[in-house]
Design a protein around this motif. Structure first.
Motif, mmCIF file in Angstrom:
data_model
loop_
_atom_site.group_PDB
_atom_site.id
_atom_site.type_symbol
_atom_site.label_atom_id
_atom_site.label_comp_id
_atom_site.label_asym_id
_atom_site.label_seq_id
_atom_site.Cartn_x
_atom_site.Cartn_y
_atom_site.Cartn_z
ATOM 1 N N MET A 50 0.832 -1.193 0.000
ATOM 2 C CA MET A 50 0.000 0.000 0.000
ATOM 3 C C MET A 50 0.869 1.247 0.000
ATOM 4 N N VAL A 51 0.326 2.310 -0.579
ATOM 5 C CA VAL A 51 0.920 3.646 -0.531
ATOM 6 C C VAL A 51 -0.134 4.580 0.023
ATOM 7 N N CYS A 52 0.271 5.490 0.903
ATOM 8 C CA CYS A 52 -0.689 6.451 1.445
ATOM 9 C C CYS A 52 -0.141 7.866 1.331
ATOM 10 N N ASP A 53 -1.038 8.844 1.466
ATOM 11 C CA ASP A 53 -0.634 10.245 1.501
ATOM 12 C C ASP A 53 -0.713 10.762 2.932
ATOM 13 N N SER A 54 -0.586 12.070 3.095
ATOM 14 C CA SER A 54 -0.530 12.649 4.437
ATOM 15 C C SER A 54 -1.840 12.541 5.189
ATOM 16 N N MET A 55 -2.949 12.317 4.483
ATOM 17 C CA MET A 55 -4.268 12.210 5.110
ATOM 18 C C MET A 55 -4.689 10.761 5.340
ATOM 19 N N CYS A 56 -3.763 9.837 5.150
ATOM 20 C CA CYS A 56 -4.022 8.396 5.264
ATOM 21 C C CYS A 56 -4.983 7.890 4.197
ATOM 22 N N HIS A 57 -5.087 8.612 3.071
ATOM 23 C CA HIS A 57 -5.772 8.067 1.909
ATOM 24 C C HIS A 57 -4.851 7.030 1.267
ATOM 25 N N ILE A 58 -5.405 5.896 0.887
ATOM 26 C CA ILE A 58 -4.624 4.861 0.207
ATOM 27 C C ILE A 58 -4.603 5.198 -1.278
ATOM 28 N N THR A 59 -3.442 5.586 -1.779
ATOM 29 C CA THR A 59 -3.331 5.995 -3.168
ATOM 30 C C THR A 59 -2.948 4.856 -4.102
ATOM 31 N N ASN A 192 -10.923 4.697 2.037
ATOM 32 C CA ASN A 192 -10.772 6.040 1.465
ATOM 33 C C ASN A 192 -12.064 6.835 1.562
ATOM 34 N N ILE A 193 -13.181 6.181 1.267
ATOM 35 C CA ILE A 193 -14.469 6.874 1.354
ATOM 36 C C ILE A 193 -14.714 7.350 2.784
ATOM 37 N N ALA A 194 -14.453 6.476 3.752
ATOM 38 C CA ALA A 194 -14.654 6.839 5.154
ATOM 39 C C ALA A 194 -13.731 7.984 5.562
ATOM 40 N N THR A 195 -12.490 7.959 5.074
ATOM 41 C CA THR A 195 -11.536 9.010 5.426
ATOM 42 C C THR A 195 -11.938 10.345 4.815
ATOM 43 N N ARG A 197 -14.916 11.266 4.015
ATOM 44 C CA ARG A 197 -16.137 11.721 4.691
ATOM 45 C C ARG A 197 -15.900 12.045 6.169
ATOM 46 N N LYS A 198 -14.649 11.881 6.609
ATOM 47 C CA LYS A 198 -14.282 12.178 8.002
ATOM 48 C C LYS A 198 -15.090 11.346 8.998
ATOM 49 N N GLU A 199 -15.283 10.079 8.655
ATOM 50 C CA GLU A 199 -15.912 9.158 9.594
ATOM 51 C C GLU A 199 -14.984 8.938 10.801
ATOM 52 N N ARG A 200 -15.547 8.455 11.880
ATOM 53 C CA ARG A 200 -14.763 8.230 13.093
ATOM 54 C C ARG A 200 -13.576 7.315 12.793
ATOM 55 N N THR A 201 -12.410 7.744 13.248
ATOM 56 C CA THR A 201 -11.203 6.943 13.049
ATOM 57 C C THR A 201 -11.081 5.932 14.176
ATOM 58 N N PRO A 202 -10.914 4.664 13.849
ATOM 59 C CA PRO A 202 -10.799 3.657 14.908
ATOM 60 C C PRO A 202 -9.520 3.838 15.706
ATOM 61 N N VAL A 203 -9.519 3.302 16.911
ATOM 62 C CA VAL A 203 -8.302 3.307 17.721
ATOM 63 C C VAL A 203 -7.250 2.467 17.006
ATOM 64 N N VAL A 204 -6.104 3.057 16.774
ATOM 65 C CA VAL A 204 -5.072 2.394 15.981
ATOM 66 C C VAL A 204 -4.216 1.522 16.874
ATOM 67 N N GLU A 205 -4.146 0.251 16.521
ATOM 68 C CA GLU A 205 -3.243 -0.652 17.219
ATOM 69 C C GLU A 205 -1.823 -0.417 16.724
ATOM 70 N N VAL A 206 -0.881 -0.431 17.652
ATOM 71 C CA VAL A 206 0.515 -0.243 17.274
ATOM 72 C C VAL A 206 0.973 -1.448 16.462
ATOM 73 N N GLN A 207 1.452 -1.176 15.229
ATOM 74 C CA GLN A 207 1.916 -2.260 14.379
ATOM 75 C C GLN A 207 3.343 -2.645 14.753
#
Length: 236
Positions: A50-59, A192-195, A197-207
């Motif tokens: 995966m590749v992402c941008d600064s907004m965590c959109h998957i490009t 991407n759609i959720a991001t 639309r600024k949907e609630r971001t889930p709690v991120v587990e540390v990878q």
């Protein structure tokens, strides 16, 4: 979306994407190729780039490789690598388990020159358009370069955490590999759609850090480009 919005911004110059691979566990597939899906941790999986941008959109997402395949090979044989190597601007497409998101048209400059760089970890070879850390940085500029790269590249780890938090099925897909790849790409689109639309971001587990050793030597043009970045941005 403009080129400016698509860039990452955590202290590293001219970045248009952070790239990495993540493993999505699947059930053991039947047949003679079952062993190909066993990753380094002994789990059957799909290794997804995966590749992402600064907004965590998957490009960009490439979901078609079994878990035993190294990250660097996935990039080297990907459509994204082909675009950068050719230096040509392309339109967004969605084919063959590969998704180019809305920012892919910002990846390459109209003139054919690179309009920015990708950032990856040590599992990849350093290329003219793909910056990786110094394996043994000297104190000062090289250490500052590595620190800035790590801060910027952390966005892709955050994206992995968000998409797996949104879609619990990605913690283990009990379907055939081809079906699993379809589901992974669908989840990327929905993320991407959720991001957007600024949907609630889930709690991120540390990878967990999975620092692969490179299997290909850095390209001379990549080392030269890395040295120029250090000289222009981290010597002070």
């Amino acid at each position: 979306m403009s080129v400016t919005v698509a860039r990452l911004s955590a202290g590293f110059p001219n970045v248009i994407g952070a790239i990495d691979c993540t493993h999505i566990a699947i059930k053991a597939p039947p047949g003679p190729n079952e062993g190909d899906f066993v990753n380094r941790k002994g789990v059957h999986s799909i290794n997804v780039q995966m590749v992402c941008d600064s907004m965590c959109h998957i490009t960009n997402v490439e979901a078609k490789w079994p878990g035993s395949v190294h990250d660097s090979r996935i990039f080297r044989e990907s459509g994204l690598c082909t675009l950068f190597e050719r230096g040509k601007k392309k339109r967004p497409i969605l084919i063959c388990h590969t998704y180019f998101g809305p920012n892919i048209t910002a990846f390459l400059h109209y003139t054919g020159a690179y309009d920015g760089i990708l950032l990856g970890d040590r599992g990849y070879a350093c290329r003219q358009y793909f910056m990786t850390p110094f394996p043994d940085p000297n104190p000062g500029p090289q250490t500052r370069y590595n620190a800035a790269l790590a801060r910027t590249r952390a966005r892709i780890e955050m994206t992995f955490g968000q998409i797996k938090g949104r879609f619990q099925c990605l913690k283990g897909l009990r379907v055939a590999p081809d079906r699993a790849c379809d589901i992974i790409v669908a989840c990327a689109v929905l993320h991407n759609i959720a991001t957007i639309r600024k949907e609630r971001t889930p709690v991120v587990e540390v990878q967990p850090v999975d620092d692969l050793q490179p299997v290909h030597l850095d390209q001379p043009s990549g080392r030269a480009a890395r040295d120029r970045i250090v000289q222009h941005n981290f010597v002070y």
